[in-house]
Design an enzyme around this catalytic site. Structure first.
Site, PDB file in Angstrom:
ATOM      1  N   ASP A  44       2.796  16.626   7.968  1.00 54.76           N
ATOM      2  CA  ASP A  44       2.851  15.172   7.786  1.00 54.76           C
ATOM      3  C   ASP A  44       1.601  14.755   7.014  1.00 54.76           C
ATOM      4  OD1 ASP A  44       2.573  12.363   8.154  1.00 54.76           O
ATOM      5  OD2 ASP A  44       3.765  12.471   9.995  1.00 54.76           O
ATOM      6  N   ASN A  50       2.973  12.616  -3.903  1.00 54.96           N
ATOM      7  CA  ASN A  50       4.260  11.929  -4.086  1.00 54.96           C
ATOM      8  C   ASN A  50       4.784  11.264  -2.819  1.00 54.96           C
ATOM      9  OD1 ASN A  50       7.179  11.638  -5.259  1.00 54.96           O
ATOM     10  ND2 ASN A  50       7.415  12.931  -3.442  1.00 54.96           N
ATOM     11  N   TYR A  82       3.475  -2.328   0.894  1.00 56.56           N
ATOM     12  CA  TYR A  82       3.711  -1.183  -0.014  1.00 56.56           C
ATOM     13  C   TYR A  82       3.182  -1.498  -1.412  1.00 56.56           C
ATOM     14  CZ  TYR A  82       6.589   1.876  -3.028  1.00 56.56           C
ATOM     15  OH  TYR A  82       7.032   2.755  -3.978  1.00 56.56           O
ATOM     16  N   GLY A  83       3.524  -2.675  -1.936  1.00 59.17           N
ATOM     17  CA  GLY A  83       3.051  -3.058  -3.268  1.00 59.17           C
ATOM     18  C   GLY A  83       1.531  -3.101  -3.315  1.00 59.17           C
ATOM     19  N   ALA A  84       0.931  -3.629  -2.236  1.00 59.40           N
ATOM     20  CA  ALA A  84      -0.534  -3.704  -2.185  1.00 59.40           C
ATOM     21  C   ALA A  84      -1.136  -2.303  -2.132  1.00 59.40           C
ATOM     22  CB  ALA A  84      -0.963  -4.524  -0.971  1.00 59.40           C
ATOM     23  N   ALA A  85      -0.505  -1.408  -1.356  1.00 64.66           N
ATOM     24  CA  ALA A  85      -1.017  -0.030  -1.262  1.00 64.66           C
ATOM     25  C   ALA A  85      -0.925   0.661  -2.624  1.00 64.66           C
ATOM     26  CB  ALA A  85      -0.230   0.753  -0.216  1.00 64.66           C
ATOM     27  N   LYS A  86       0.200   0.462  -3.317  1.00 62.99           N
ATOM     28  CA  LYS A  86       0.364   1.105  -4.628  1.00 62.99           C
ATOM     29  C   LYS A  86      -0.603   0.503  -5.652  1.00 62.99           C
ATOM     30  CE  LYS A  86       3.799   4.110  -3.951  1.00 62.99           C
ATOM     31  NZ  LYS A  86       3.638   5.557  -4.104  1.00 62.99           N
TER      32      LYS A  86
END
Ligand code: NAD
Length: 280
Positions: free
Chosen positions: A61, A88, A154-158
């Protein structure tokens, strides 16, 4: 036909390489002669093979720092080197920002930003010992570059990943290159969960200038390039593969508007309308 050997002798780790985009990337590096290791929480339903070559699977993990340290130690012991890391593994379910719990948001940031950072650090430690150095590719997303409603964390992390790539590139140059490949929408085994059946996928594809979602092997080709000597001067860079992106929504609205004296709106007059794009 002669086998491709661009990555012959190279050792490549693809996290989440058991399905989707990661599987496509693993297959592409295998086909180019690399020794490929894939990790995931679950073994793939069938071996990942290209010709006579098979990817080595490690159950791990990416959020578990001990498991990741063990994985890197195993790679060093068994293969003696690590040339390319493809960070990935990632993703997010859809949850409205108003409803997301702090635990959920932290888990998404952990999977998509912190875990890839920790693994990059371990990979760098191995690559730095090698005369040839290495390359770390982060799989980003267009969600980093536009609003990401329903997957805000998710968008903030990316988006964080893109800044991380630039910082790591500066710290680790010239020996280890750090780059991002940022896909738009990609057709995977999971796409129907987001976009429905074939009609839904076709409708979503029609919103993209290229008229379709990307295939995993098209993202893989970008990774092959970015990790290769052909991209030797690329570090800190982000290769966006979005089929032309999203058409500005205002154009569709503008096409339906007249300017009060019965003429079409300026956007349409200026020729911004794309054939077949807007209502007649
Ligand atoms: P997917 O869900 O089909 O596959 C993700 C893979 O990561 C799986 O093999 C899964 O087992 C693995 N994984 C997930 N959590 C893990 C964990 N904690 N530890 C180890 N492995 C784990 O996803 P995908 O669509 O192929 O996406 C791959 C990457 O591409 C992700 O980073 C995603 O954010 C990005 N991306 C995908 C799209 C798209 O349209 N599919 C678009 C832009 C970016």
């Amino acid at each position: 036909m002669q086998a491709s050997t661009q990555y012959s002798g190279k050792v490549v780790l693809v996290t989440g390489g058991t399905r989707g985009i990661g599987r496509g990337i693993a297959l592409a590096f295998l086909a180019q002669g690399a020794t490929v290791i894939v990790c995931g929480r679950h073994a793939p339903p069938e071996a990942i093979t290209s010709g006579a070559s098979e990817a080595v699977f490690f159950r791990a993990d990416v959020r578990d720092t001990e498991q990741m340290a063990d994985l890197c130690a195993s790679i060093a012991l068994r293969f003696g080197r690590l040339d390319v890391l493809i960070n990935n593994a990632g993703g997010s379910p859809q949850v409205a920002a108003a409803d997301a719990s702090p635990r959920f948001s932290a888990a998404i940031i952990n999977l998509n930003l912190i875990a890839p950072l920790n693994l990059a650090q371990s990979a760098h430690a191995l690559m730095d010992l090698q005369d040839e150095g290495g390359v770390i590719v982060f799989i980003g997303s267009v969600s980093a570059l536009r609003p990401s409603p329903g997957t805000a964390a998710y968008g903030a992390a990316k988006a964080g990943v893109l800044n991380l790539v630039r910082s790591l590139a500066v710290e680790w140059a010239p020996k280890v290159r750090v780059v991002a490949v940022s896909p738009g929408m990609v057709l995977t085994e999971e796409s129907h969960q987001h976009y429905g059946d074939a009609d839904g996928l076709a409708a979503v594809g029609a919103t993209i200038p290229m008229g379709r979602l990307a295939q995993p092997d098209e993202i893989a080709t970008a990774c092959l390039f970015m990790a290769s000597g052909a991209a030797a001067y690329a570090t800190g860079n982000n290769l966006v593969l979005d089929g032309g992106g999203e058409r500005p929504a205002f154009l569709a609205a503008a096409a339906t508007v007249t300017n009060g004296v019965g003429r079409k709106s300026g956007a349409v007059k200026r020729g911004l309308q794309v054939a077949g794009d807007l209502p007649a």
